[in-house]
Write an enzyme that holds these catalytic residues in place. Sequence first.
Site, short mmCIF file in Angstrom:
data_model
loop_
_atom_site.label_atom_id
_atom_site.label_comp_id
_atom_site.label_asym_id
_atom_site.label_seq_id
_atom_site.Cartn_x
_atom_site.Cartn_y
_atom_site.Cartn_z
CB THR A 28 0.26 5.14 9.88
OG1 THR A 28 -0.40 6.30 9.41
CG2 THR A 28 1.64 5.15 9.85
CB SER A 30 3.85 -3.25 7.32
OG SER A 30 3.42 -3.97 8.45
CB THR A 31 -1.50 -4.25 7.98
OG1 THR A 31 -0.47 -4.87 8.97
CG2 THR A 31 -2.36 -4.88 7.65
CG ASP A 81 -4.38 2.36 11.42
OD1 ASP A 81 -3.46 1.87 10.63
OD2 ASP A 81 -4.37 3.38 12.26
N GLY A 82 -4.34 -0.76 10.96
CA GLY A 82 -3.81 -1.81 11.55
C GLY A 82 -3.64 -1.63 12.89
CB ALA A 83 -4.13 -2.92 15.86
CG ASP A 84 1.50 -1.64 17.59
OD1 ASP A 84 2.04 -2.05 16.45
OD2 ASP A 84 0.95 -0.66 17.43
CE LYS A 94 -4.38 2.49 15.39
NZ LYS A 94 -3.35 1.87 14.33
CD GLU A 103 -2.19 5.22 13.81
OE1 GLU A 103 -2.18 4.69 14.89
OE2 GLU A 103 -1.32 4.60 12.91
C1 5RP Z 1 1.14 2.84 13.64
C2 5RP Z 1 0.22 1.83 14.25
C3 5RP Z 1 -0.06 0.67 13.32
O1 5RP Z 1 -1.25 0.46 13.03
C4 5RP Z 1 0.39 -0.50 14.02
O2 5RP Z 1 1.94 -0.20 14.57
C5 5RP Z 1 0.85 -1.82 13.21
O3 5RP Z 1 1.58 -1.77 12.18
P1 5RP Z 1 1.83 -2.97 11.28
O4 5RP Z 1 0.62 -2.99 10.32
O5 5RP Z 1 3.13 -2.33 10.31
O6 5RP Z 1 2.18 -4.27 11.99
O7 5RP Z 1 -0.35 1.99 15.12
O8 5RP Z 1 1.10 4.14 14.67
#
Ligand code: 5RP
Length: 219
Positions: A28, A30-31, A81-84, A94, A103
């Site tokens: 989930t 934007s990435t 998946d992406g990460a913060d 995340k 996730e």
């Molecule tokens: C969502 C997440 C996302 O992977 C994280 O927030 C990164 O988001 P983005 O790709 O928009 O930078 O953990 O719960």
Amino acid sequence: MMTQDEMKQATARAALEYVTPGIIGVGTGSTANYFIDALADIKGRIDGAVASSVATAERLKKHGIEVIDLNDAGELQVYVDGADEITRHMAMIKGGGGALTREKIVAACARKFVCIVDQSKLVDVLGKFPMPVEVIPMARSYIARQLVKLGGNPVLRSGFTTDNGNVILDVHGLDILDPVALESEINQLAGVVTVGLFARRGADVCLMGTPEGVRTLTR
Ligand code: 5RP
């Protein structure tokens, strides 16, 4: 100059290499959204996808990719998946988008976790990005007090309810030197559904978008 979005898009495209026939797990954010858009081009190669959020399920369906219930999917070959934030040891924060619980469940079912990020997400120490904790609403104050004892400053994410009907505390001010230990400790608190630390089961591969191209980091 390459923008952050262009770096996200490049890393998302690079993740297609890790897509194997069968059912894949999709994250989930934007990435991850860029990954879903790229996946649409090769959707004939997979049987479907398990989504880590309602938003991801909607986007997959819009592209004509079948969304499969995790209980019908068995073990997944890969979760993308992406990460913060992510460290070189592949521990992550995340849950910036609030989807951390689903996730973590989908990641747990996958043989390989491929994390897709732009270079701004790579850190030496996790914690500058507030660490999300999903909690059962009635436990909110109790857990906030415990998180203060652990040195954090929890802030209720206002006006937000998770896909599971719970609330999120975003914990500011932590320097997470031992993410595996902290994840285990917070997991023990009554009323915690999920902590947005993904360290006990971190990523296996990190594809990191940089202006020079996509770098591959492994454990
Ligand atoms: C969502 C997440 C996302 O992977 C994280 O927030 C990164 O988001 P983005 O790709 O928009 O930078 O953990 O719960």
